[in-house]
Write a protein that holds these residues in place. Structure first.
Motif, PDB file in Angstrom:
ATOM      1  N   ASP A 461       0.815  -1.209   0.000  1.00 25.04           N
ATOM      2  CA  ASP A 461       0.000   0.000   0.000  1.00 25.04           C
ATOM      3  C   ASP A 461       0.850   1.260   0.000  1.00 25.04           C
ATOM      4  OD1 ASP A 461      -1.961  -1.837   0.197  1.00 25.04           O
ATOM      5  OD2 ASP A 461      -2.728  -1.208   2.140  1.00 25.04           O
ATOM      6  N   THR A 462       0.301   2.295  -0.630  1.00 23.16           N
ATOM      7  CA  THR A 462       0.926   3.612  -0.695  1.00 23.16           C
ATOM      8  C   THR A 462       0.120   4.584   0.146  1.00 23.16           C
ATOM      9  OG1 THR A 462       1.771   3.204  -2.921  1.00 23.16           O
ATOM     10  CG2 THR A 462       1.579   5.502  -2.238  1.00 23.16           C
ATOM     11  N   ASP A 463       0.823   5.411   0.920  1.00 26.76           N
ATOM     12  CA  ASP A 463       0.179   6.431   1.736  1.00 26.76           C
ATOM     13  C   ASP A 463       0.124   7.727   0.938  1.00 26.76           C
ATOM     14  OD1 ASP A 463      -0.905   7.476   4.174  1.00 26.76           O
ATOM     15  OD2 ASP A 463       0.992   8.534   4.455  1.00 26.76           O
ATOM     16  N   VAL A 464      -1.068   8.277   0.716  1.00 28.03           N
ATOM     17  CA  VAL A 464      -1.257   9.527  -0.008  1.00 28.03           C
ATOM     18  C   VAL A 464      -1.669  10.601   0.987  1.00 28.03           C
ATOM     19  CG1 VAL A 464      -2.590  10.727  -1.789  1.00 28.03           C
ATOM     20  CG2 VAL A 464      -1.859   8.357  -2.154  1.00 28.03           C
ATOM     21  N   ALA A 465      -0.970  11.741   0.957  1.00 31.21           N
ATOM     22  CA  ALA A 465      -1.264  12.808   1.909  1.00 31.21           C
ATOM     23  C   ALA A 465      -1.001  14.164   1.266  1.00 31.21           C
ATOM     24  CB  ALA A 465      -0.407  12.642   3.165  1.00 31.21           C
ATOM     25  N   MET A 466      -1.660  15.202   1.804  1.00 29.00           N
ATOM     26  CA  MET A 466      -1.434  16.572   1.371  1.00 29.00           C
ATOM     27  C   MET A 466      -0.373  17.210   2.261  1.00 29.00           C
ATOM     28  SD  MET A 466      -3.438  17.109  -1.187  1.00 29.00           S
ATOM     29  CE  MET A 466      -3.194  18.884  -1.243  1.00 29.00           C
ATOM     30  N   GLN A 467       0.587  17.916   1.646  1.00 32.44           N
ATOM     31  CA  GLN A 467       1.614  18.601   2.426  1.00 32.44           C
ATOM     32  C   GLN A 467       2.101  19.814   1.649  1.00 32.44           C
ATOM     33  OE1 GLN A 467       4.717  16.117   4.133  1.00 32.44           O
ATOM     34  NE2 GLN A 467       6.202  17.792   3.952  1.00 32.44           N
ATOM     35  N   ASP A 468       1.987  20.983   2.244  1.00 30.28           N
ATOM     36  CA  ASP A 468       2.433  22.231   1.630  1.00 30.28           C
ATOM     37  C   ASP A 468       1.841  22.419   0.243  1.00 30.28           C
ATOM     38  OD1 ASP A 468       4.015  22.713   3.892  1.00 30.28           O
ATOM     39  OD2 ASP A 468       5.735  21.644   3.017  1.00 30.28           O
ATOM     40  N   GLY A 469       0.563  22.071   0.113  1.00 30.25           N
ATOM     41  CA  GLY A 469      -0.127  22.264  -1.146  1.00 30.25           C
ATOM     42  C   GLY A 469       0.170  21.229  -2.205  1.00 30.25           C
ATOM     43  N   LYS A 470       0.960  20.205  -1.873  1.00 32.29           N
ATOM     44  CA  LYS A 470       1.286  19.147  -2.829  1.00 32.29           C
ATOM     45  C   LYS A 470       0.676  17.827  -2.388  1.00 32.29           C
ATOM     46  CE  LYS A 470       5.660  21.108  -4.477  1.00 32.29           C
ATOM     47  NZ  LYS A 470       7.111  20.858  -4.672  1.00 32.29           N
ATOM     48  N   ILE A 471       0.427  16.972  -3.371  1.00 29.61           N
ATOM     49  CA  ILE A 471      -0.084  15.628  -3.095  1.00 29.61           C
ATOM     50  C   ILE A 471       1.108  14.680  -3.117  1.00 29.61           C
ATOM     51  CG2 ILE A 471      -1.738  13.856  -3.776  1.00 29.61           C
ATOM     52  CD1 ILE A 471      -3.103  16.040  -5.506  1.00 29.61           C
ATOM     53  N   LEU A 472       1.391  14.059  -1.986  1.00 33.01           N
ATOM     54  CA  LEU A 472       2.569  13.209  -1.859  1.00 33.01           C
ATOM     55  C   LEU A 472       2.160  11.756  -1.665  1.00 33.01           C
ATOM     56  CD1 LEU A 472       4.800  15.394   0.485  1.00 33.01           C
ATOM     57  CD2 LEU A 472       4.756  15.347  -2.015  1.00 33.01           C
ATOM     58  N   ALA A 473       2.897  10.858  -2.302  1.00 33.97           N
ATOM     59  CA  ALA A 473       2.671   9.417  -2.168  1.00 33.97           C
ATOM     60  C   ALA A 473       3.926   8.791  -1.583  1.00 33.97           C
ATOM     61  CB  ALA A 473       2.351   8.796  -3.524  1.00 33.97           C
TER      62      ALA A 473
END
Length: 653
Positions: A461-473
């Motif tokens: 599984d990949t964790d997807v999160a918002m950080q500093d206006g970017k979508i990070l995986a």
């Protein structure tokens, strides 16, 4: 950047030694440069040319070539190129980061070798710098050179591509069975990995180890360190990579020509193609040894004995330079284009025509005779990759137009940097197949709602999160990568180029090369992959959760184990402590897996834990016979490997 010696306008690398320059010990930029270009008013040397005189006055390096080289050296590219956001990686810094002591490159265009350049150290311990004439082991690119030799021998009647191979052999016979009696094994099938033969590859033999004969290798008899080569799949039924099958073609050449394999290939390929630096000899002459690079492991340390020997020469034993391999692939490309003899043209067309697909996916990839066929953004290419212990190499050649690049490194980490260099070369030359430049767009904030969470884009599984206006995986234990918005509802994974379309809050439509498009929905927190718990230091919880996960979806267990193992190996060089934890979890959850214990043993070795490594390799030996994931024909190889590691480790006590 240092200065180097330049050879061009009619001079070959064999005709002028590169000048040595002072530079840093590791990853020297521009140790030496070779330029072979068709300059205005000057001839270009064709392969096999006897020209040897140097012009009295050498013209300056063409400005366009210099500019391209500098753009490549300072502009390595990631898998996804975003407009205005190039990372500006340089070759020297990436070599340092990935512990690649030496790198050698040759680039050709319009059927002409344009330039070749070497970076770094052929042997770091003696400050021996790499030059374009430094010899590297080519690994499985040997198979491409072997295929041409076999096909030229078939063209002159010495061999026959479609005759049962046992009719061509007299010093050894491939054991017959029901499969071979129904469909005979032929050289054509062996060259295309469709003969159903076993034994994927070969580990080689360290300096001082006894070398087996080809017949001993094929029968798996001591001192061979691999299993017997046998047919256990219906010939012609499907693709399965087999270095063992390639070794049968080596013996066919020996039996039918009455020559040693190195002599046969020198006559069939090296001499007519002008490959003056190439040899299949495994005991290098003093002159060749003086130019041979030392092999290095993924930890940056030289391998035991500096270089392995490969009596399985056709499959893995070629010593050469990128410039020589460029000459080889240029001649195949020229022949395909009708710029050679009709006989060589027929051979080139056969080599580069798809025999069968290499996977079930309808992605255009396939295998020819001694080469693989693939696409890059719609453009068609052929080539081969290679990996021997301490050495890695790759060759990418356009099917049309005579464009390509050959990369060689004296490191097990070469493949970490090769794709970045290839992308930079394609961009600098503007070749078809270059990475498209993506434009970042602003996403509607409403589309971002509910995207954060866990998604099974792959086996883990990949964790997807918002950080500093970017979508990070982010995968467990690995740095996050951005999902770059390229349309109102589309993102692209900056690490691998997969595209994701937002179809609903918490749901993506995933498109990745070689796989069908599928919808991926956010998982619940309870479904979070156990490796994330391990990352947080909760080993027992992670083990229990993974066992429960396997019970719920046993069909996914094997792929999860393989992907977790790959994660462990990505960690092993940079952080062996974390690698041990990942490998230890895999071995705990999959206690009957030989590979899990073998990998844990290697991780312990890198960590310096001799007793842990011994226990792991002992466990690998204990479970190999019952391991259903390993074909019976390959278990011998696993046993021999574990036993060899144990002998080394016990000697340290």
């Amino acid at each position: 950047m240092g200065t180097g010696a330049h050879l061009y306008c009619g001079l070959s690398a064999a005709e002028t030694m590169a000048l040595k320059v002072l530079s840093n010990k590791i990853c020297t930029l521009c140790v030496a440069v070779v330029l072979l270009t068709s300059c205005a008013g000057g001839p270009s040397v064709q392969p096999g040319s006897a020209e040897s005189g140097a012009p009295e006055v050498r013209p300056a390096v063409p400005a366009a070539v210099t500019q391209r080289i500098e753009a490549i050296e300072r502009g390595l590219l990631p898998p996804v190129v975003v407009e205005g956001e190039a990372p500006n990686w340089s070759i020297d810094e990436r070599m340092r980061e990935h512990r690649v002591p030496a790198l050698s490159i040759a680039v050709f265009d319009n059927y002409e070798l344009q330039w070749a350049k070497a970076y770094g150290m052929a042997e770091a311990e003696t400050d021996s710098r790499a030059t374009p004439e430094t010899l590297f082991l080519a690994g499985s690119i040997s198979k491409s050179v072997n295929a041409l030799g076999v096909m030229r021998a078939a063209a002159d009647g010495t061999l026959a591509l479609d005759q049962p191979v046992n009719e061509l052999l007299h010093s050894w016979k491939l054991p017959e069975n029901a499969l071979t009696r129904a469909t005979p094994v032929t050289l054509r099938k062996l060259l295309s990995h469709t003969a159903g033969t076993s034994v994927h590859g070969f580990p080689g033999y360290a300096e001082g180890a006894a070398l087996p004969t080809v017949q001993q290798i094929l029968d798996g008899e001591a001192p061979a360190n691999t299993a017997a080569v046998r047919v256990d799949l219906a010939p012609g039924a499907r693709f399965r990579y087999s270095g063992g099958g390639t070794t049968i073609t080596q013996l066919a050449l020996i039996d039918r020509t009455g020559k040693t394999y190195p002599d046969a290939l020198a006559e069939l390929v090296f001499e007519p193609f002008g490959m003056r630096h190439s040899s299949f000899e495994q005991t290098l002459s003093p002159e060749r040894l003086r130019h041979a690079a030392v092999g290095y492991g993924s930890d940056g340390q030289p391998i035991a004995g500096k270089r392995h020997r490969y009596p399985e020469m056709a499959a893995a034993g070629l010593w050469t330079t990128p410039s020589d391999l460029a000459l080889f692939f240029i001649e195949i490309a020229r022949a395909r284009a009708g710029q050679s003899s009709p006989a060589l043209q027929e051979i080139a067309i056969q080599m580069t025509s798809k025999v069968i697909g290499t996977s079930d996916a309808e992605d255009g990839d396939g295998v020819g005779l001694g080469v693989f066929l693939f696409q890059r953004h719609g453009a068609e290419f052929f080539g081969h990759a290679g990996a021997d212990e301490g050495f890695q190499a790759n060759a990418v050649v356009s099917l049309d137009g005579g464009r390509g690049i050959v990369l060689m490194a004296n490191s097990n980490n070469g493949f970490r940097i090769f794709p970045e260099i290839e992308r930079a070369v394609f961009a600098a030359y503007g070749w078809p197949g270059a990475e498209p430049v993506r434009a970042r767009v602003a996403l509607d904030p409403a589309r971002l709602d509910g995207l954060s969470g866990q998604y099974r884009f792959g086996a883990i599984d990949t964790d997807v999160a918002m950080q500093d206006g970017k979508i990070l995986a982010r995968l467990p234990f690995e740095p996050a990568v951005e999902l770059v918005p390229i349309a109102a509802d589309r993102l692209i994974h900056s690490g691998n180029g997969s595209e994701l379309r937002i179809v609903a809050p918490g749901a993506f439509e995933l498109t990745r090369r070689g796989a069908p498009t599928r919808t991926v929905s956010r998982a619940s927190e309870a479904e979070r992959h156990p490796l994330f718990a391990l990352e947080d230091g909760r080993f027992d919880e992670a083990a229990a959760a993974w066992r429960k996960r396997i019970q719920a979806a046993p069909e996914a267990a094997a792929e999860e184990e393989r992907e977790a193992n790959r994660l462990g190996y990505r960690l092993i060089a940079g952080d062996p402590v974390k690698a041990v934890e990942v490998m230890r979890l895999i071995a705990t959850v999959f206690p009957e897996s030989t590979n899990a214990h073998d990998s844990l043993g290697e991780a312990y070795v890198r960590q310096g834990n001799t007793e842990g490594a011994i226990a792991s390799y002992e466990r690998a030996l204990a479970v190999v016979d019952a391991d259903r994931q390993i074909p019976d024909a390959e278990k011998h190889q696993w046993r021999d490997h574990a036993s060899a590691q144990l002998a080394k480790l016990r000697a340290r006590r």
